[in-house]
Write an enzyme that holds these catalytic residues in place. Structure first.
Site, PDB file in Angstrom:
ATOM      1  N   LYS A   1     -10.508  30.529 -47.427  1.00  0.00           N
ATOM      2  CA  LYS A   1     -10.650  31.882 -47.975  1.00  0.00           C
ATOM      3  C   LYS A   1     -12.104  32.122 -48.399  1.00  0.00           C
ATOM      4  O   LYS A   1     -12.686  33.178 -48.111  1.00  0.00           O
ATOM      5  CB  LYS A   1      -9.734  32.015 -49.185  1.00  0.00           C
ATOM      6  CG  LYS A   1      -9.276  33.411 -49.489  1.00  0.00           C
ATOM      7  CD  LYS A   1      -8.473  33.357 -50.767  1.00  0.00           C
ATOM      8  CE  LYS A   1      -7.444  34.424 -50.862  1.00  0.00           C
ATOM      9  NZ  LYS A   1      -6.752  34.381 -52.152  1.00  0.00           N
TER      10      LYS A   1
ATOM     11  N   ARG B   1      -3.782  49.084 -60.126  1.00  0.00           N
ATOM     12  CA  ARG B   1      -2.722  49.365 -59.147  1.00  0.00           C
ATOM     13  C   ARG B   1      -3.243  49.018 -57.771  1.00  0.00           C
ATOM     14  O   ARG B   1      -4.360  49.416 -57.413  1.00  0.00           O
ATOM     15  CB  ARG B   1      -2.361  50.850 -59.144  1.00  0.00           C
ATOM     16  CG  ARG B   1      -1.602  51.322 -60.343  1.00  0.00           C
ATOM     17  CD  ARG B   1      -1.632  52.824 -60.437  1.00  0.00           C
ATOM     18  NE  ARG B   1      -3.003  53.324 -60.498  1.00  0.00           N
ATOM     19  CZ  ARG B   1      -3.340  54.615 -60.459  1.00  0.00           C
ATOM     20  NH1 ARG B   1      -2.417  55.529 -60.319  1.00  0.00           N
ATOM     21  NH2 ARG B   1      -4.602  54.973 -60.542  1.00  0.00           N
TER      22      ARG B   1
ATOM     23  N   GLY C   1      12.490  56.754 -55.415  1.00  0.00           N
ATOM     24  CA  GLY C   1      12.208  56.004 -54.188  1.00  0.00           C
ATOM     25  C   GLY C   1      13.248  54.930 -53.975  1.00  0.00           C
ATOM     26  O   GLY C   1      14.292  54.920 -54.641  1.00  0.00           O
TER      27      GLY C   1
ATOM     28  N   CYS D   1       4.301  42.929 -59.257  1.00  0.00           N
ATOM     29  CA  CYS D   1       4.165  43.093 -60.712  1.00  0.00           C
ATOM     30  C   CYS D   1       5.450  43.531 -61.415  1.00  0.00           C
ATOM     31  O   CYS D   1       5.961  42.810 -62.265  1.00  0.00           O
ATOM     32  CB  CYS D   1       3.047  44.083 -61.001  1.00  0.00           C
ATOM     33  SG  CYS D   1       1.519  43.597 -60.183  1.00  0.00           S
TER      34      CYS D   1
ATOM     35  N   LYS E   1       8.546  41.115 -61.169  1.00  0.00           N
ATOM     36  CA  LYS E   1       8.226  39.828 -61.818  1.00  0.00           C
ATOM     37  C   LYS E   1       8.035  40.000 -63.323  1.00  0.00           C
ATOM     38  O   LYS E   1       8.572  39.227 -64.118  1.00  0.00           O
ATOM     39  CB  LYS E   1       6.943  39.291 -61.167  1.00  0.00           C
ATOM     40  CG  LYS E   1       6.330  38.076 -61.814  1.00  0.00           C
ATOM     41  CD  LYS E   1       5.193  37.539 -60.961  1.00  0.00           C
ATOM     42  CE  LYS E   1       3.894  38.288 -61.144  1.00  0.00           C
ATOM     43  NZ  LYS E   1       3.090  37.886 -62.289  1.00  0.00           N
TER      44      LYS E   1
HETATM   45  C1  UGA Z   1       1.524  48.019 -61.229  1.00  0.00           C
HETATM   46  C2  UGA Z   1       0.993  48.883 -62.396  1.00  0.00           C
HETATM   47  O1  UGA Z   1       1.079  50.268 -62.034  1.00  0.00           O
HETATM   48  C3  UGA Z   1      -0.449  48.518 -62.745  1.00  0.00           C
HETATM   49  O2  UGA Z   1      -0.869  49.254 -63.896  1.00  0.00           O
HETATM   50  C4  UGA Z   1      -0.497  47.010 -63.066  1.00  0.00           C
HETATM   51  O3  UGA Z   1      -1.816  46.588 -63.362  1.00  0.00           O
HETATM   52  C5  UGA Z   1       0.000  46.239 -61.859  1.00  0.00           C
HETATM   53  O4  UGA Z   1       1.352  46.633 -61.580  1.00  0.00           O
HETATM   54  C6  UGA Z   1      -0.064  44.778 -62.188  1.00  0.00           C
HETATM   55  O5  UGA Z   1       0.622  44.331 -63.113  1.00  0.00           O
HETATM   56  O6  UGA Z   1      -0.906  44.061 -61.614  1.00  0.00           O
HETATM   57  P1  UGA Z   1       1.313  48.076 -58.561  1.00  0.00           P
HETATM   58  O7  UGA Z   1       2.342  46.988 -58.560  1.00  0.00           O
HETATM   59  O8  UGA Z   1       0.107  47.947 -57.707  1.00  0.00           O
HETATM   60  O9  UGA Z   1       0.772  48.339 -60.067  1.00  0.00           O
HETATM   61  O10 UGA Z   1       2.070  49.388 -58.050  1.00  0.00           O
HETATM   62  P2  UGA Z   1       2.569  50.774 -58.668  1.00  0.00           P
HETATM   63  O11 UGA Z   1       1.727  51.863 -58.139  1.00  0.00           O
HETATM   64  O12 UGA Z   1       2.727  50.694 -60.123  1.00  0.00           O
HETATM   65  O13 UGA Z   1       3.999  50.878 -57.967  1.00  0.00           O
HETATM   66  C7  UGA Z   1       5.034  49.923 -58.239  1.00  0.00           C
HETATM   67  C8  UGA Z   1       6.291  50.307 -57.474  1.00  0.00           C
HETATM   68  O14 UGA Z   1       6.838  51.499 -58.000  1.00  0.00           O
HETATM   69  C9  UGA Z   1       6.063  50.564 -55.994  1.00  0.00           C
HETATM   70  O15 UGA Z   1       7.103  50.023 -55.238  1.00  0.00           O
HETATM   71  C10 UGA Z   1       6.053  52.084 -55.894  1.00  0.00           C
HETATM   72  O16 UGA Z   1       6.439  52.549 -54.635  1.00  0.00           O
HETATM   73  C11 UGA Z   1       7.053  52.456 -56.960  1.00  0.00           C
HETATM   74  N1  UGA Z   1       6.863  53.817 -57.499  1.00  0.00           N
HETATM   75  C12 UGA Z   1       5.759  54.139 -58.222  1.00  0.00           C
HETATM   76  C13 UGA Z   1       7.854  54.762 -57.290  1.00  0.00           C
HETATM   77  O17 UGA Z   1       8.896  54.490 -56.647  1.00  0.00           O
HETATM   78  N2  UGA Z   1       7.698  56.007 -57.814  1.00  0.00           N
HETATM   79  C14 UGA Z   1       6.601  56.353 -58.559  1.00  0.00           C
HETATM   80  O18 UGA Z   1       6.543  57.530 -59.050  1.00  0.00           O
HETATM   81  C15 UGA Z   1       5.604  55.408 -58.749  1.00  0.00           C
END
Ligand code: UGA
Length: 465
Positions: free
Chosen positions: A37, A155, A257, A264, A267
């Site tokens: 990597k 995110r 959804g 994240c 877990k």
């Molecule tokens: C999430 C958090 O949003 C971040 O703030 C955090 O830092 C991160 O986890 C982490 O702990 O590292 P992430 O997992 O990248 O970020 O994704 P999100 O955008 O939060 O989405 C999570 C899930 O929820 C996805 O499957 C997404 O499709 C779903 N989602 C999100 C919905 O179904 N509807 C929504 O309105 C928003």
């Protein structure tokens, strides 16, 4: 103060944090034991897809502020501040597995040649900061160091932007000396009116879990409402829009959804419930959100089967989207796993397409047909599920799709399509909590979901019209 910072671990968190800190003007060494990597990174090959990341890395490497090494000891010795950004995967029992964190703590202890600040960036269970302090002290009783907790709120898909424009920066810290250094590290962002929140170490660790689990609860709630809307004939898009105009609720994370996925929310919700359980506290709300999430994935599969079971013995389903959300190639805890497994259990053959995530998924699921275009995936199928809200799925040639699918049935689990239009074109469109959704015959001209529901990007910060 001219600081050298090392980042241990070049996963998502480390690979965004390192270049991000370099952009703030610091000298940053990203270190990882994965030699392959590091060799790739040194050749400018970025192992993950993250918008804007390659440009940022190239820029900082060129400026001489960012470097990559597999010599972790050297990186630690040269640094004033060490960020731990190694993985904390979910163990069998739902707890976060701290094996990598503990291993890296030993290496840090062995290389504490001067006073250093050790910052946990990885999401670690509450109490880990104190555990690390004791562990490092046990390996290096005379070493001088402070522990800081600085959880990330990045995110995937917008991580670079989230790093450079955070809503807040949370710092858990016990020492004034460390506090001053951390303040200096983030000073460029604070000048930008981004709040720096200082607290103690366990509280900072708790804030991370509390935030993720809360957002997961919000999602399970809106998903549950979407299932009820399906039954009672209410429109979830209007419900979410109206709820979101209340500032106490906010419009974010109200897009229903196929359940939440990613490395994240699943877990961290499990890990929080596990920690609480260890202290004899039952986190009913968090547990309900975890259960509701499993329910939502089952619901999408069952919805799909309800359309095809009565129509055909040959069941082939197209899955459009394998990533856990758009703008990433990440498939960790993707909703696709459970939904595909349930469909296969019911005898369905699966054809799949994703613009970015197929290479990753091919390593995990070998029993489906991967297609190089959405049209190939849709050809000859009895139903299609839109699982990831990739923008390109909104602009597919639906006239063509109508002619190539065996049955033109689309389960739009992200509510991104103009259902009413497609029903007029002869499709059966089943969206989440949006009516009308099934019958080709129905006159839907008076019952369309609001326009904003069709165009709302769940991750967008743009206010709803
Ligand atoms: C999430 C958090 O949003 C971040 O703030 C955090 O830092 C991160 O986890 C982490 O702990 O590292 P992430 O997992 O990248 O970020 O994704 P999100 O955008 O939060 O989405 C999570 C899930 O929820 C996805 O499957 C997404 O499709 C779903 N989602 C999100 C919905 O179904 N509807 C929504 O309105 C928003």
């Amino acid at each position: 103060m001219n600081l050298t910072i090392s980042i241990l671990g070049t996963g998502y968190v480390g690979l965004v944090t390192g270049p991000g800190l370099a952009e703030l003007g610091h000298t940053v060494i990203c270190a990882d034991i994965d030699t392959q990597k590091i060799n790739s990174l040194n050749k400018g090959i970025i192992p993950i897809y993250e918008p804007g990341l390659k440009e940022l890395i190239d820029k900082q490497v060129k400026l001489g502020r960012l470097s990559f090494t597999h010599n972790i000891s050297h990186a630690i010795q040269k640094s004033d501040v060490i960020f731990i950004a190694v993985g904390t995967p979910m163990a069998e029992n739902g707890a976060a597995d701290l094996a990598y964190v503990k291993a890296v703590a030993k290496t840090i202890a062995e290389n504490l040649n001067t006073y250093k600040i050790i910052v946990t960036k990885s999401t670690v269970p509450i109490g880990t900061g104190f555990m690390l302090k004791a562990l490092i002290q046990s390996y290096a009783p005379n070493a001088q160091f402070d522990i800081v907790s600085n959880p990330e709120f990045l995110r995937e898909g917008s991580a670079v932007n989230d790093f450079l424009k955070p809503d807040r920066i949370v710092i858990g810290c016990e020492s004034e000396r460390a506090k001053k250094v951390i303040e200096h590290i983030y000073a460029p962002l604070v000048r930008d009116y981004r709040p720096l929140i200082f607290t103690d170490i366990p509280t900072a660790e708790m804030i991370k879990y509390a935030s993720n689990a809360f957002l997961a609860v919000k999602l399970s709630y809106i998903n549950e409402l979407s299932r009820l809307c399906d039954q009672v004939g209410a429109n979830i898009a209007d419900v979410a829009h109206a709820m979101g105009t209340d500032h106490r609720i906010s419009k974010h994370f109200l897009q229903p959804g196929p359940g939440f996925g990613g490395s994240c929310f699943p877990k961290d919700s499990q890990a929080l419930a596990y920690t609480a359980n260890q202290y004899g506290i039952n986190m009913h709300v968090v547990q309900a959100s975890i259960d509701g999430n499993s329910e939502q994935k089952k619901y999408i599969a069952t919805k799909t089967l309800s359309h095809i079971n009565r129509r055909s013995d040959q069941k082939t389903v197209a899955i459009l989207g394998l990533a856990f959300k758009a703008n990433t190639d990440d498939i960790r805890y993707s909703q696709a796993f459970d939904i595909i497994a349930q469909l296969q259990k019911e005898g369905c053959s699966i054809k799949a397409y994703d613009p970015l995530a197929m290479d990753n998924m091919k390593k995990e699921i070998t029993t489906i047909t991967y297609c190089s275009t959405p049209y190939q995936a849709l050809e000859g199928t009895d139903a299609a599920i839109i699982l990831t809200e990739w923008p390109e799925f909104k602009t597919l040639d639906f006239n063509r799709i109508k002619t190539i699918m065996r049955h033109p049935i689309i389960i739009d689990s992200r509510n991104i399509l103009n259902g009413s239009e497609l029903i007029k074109q002869g499709f059966t469109i089943d969206q989440l909590g949006i009516h009308p959704r099934v019958t080709e015959e129905s006159d839907n001209s008076t019952n369309q979901p609001c326009h904003y529901a069709q165009s709302q990007d769940p991750h967008s910060d743009t206010p709803l019209p």
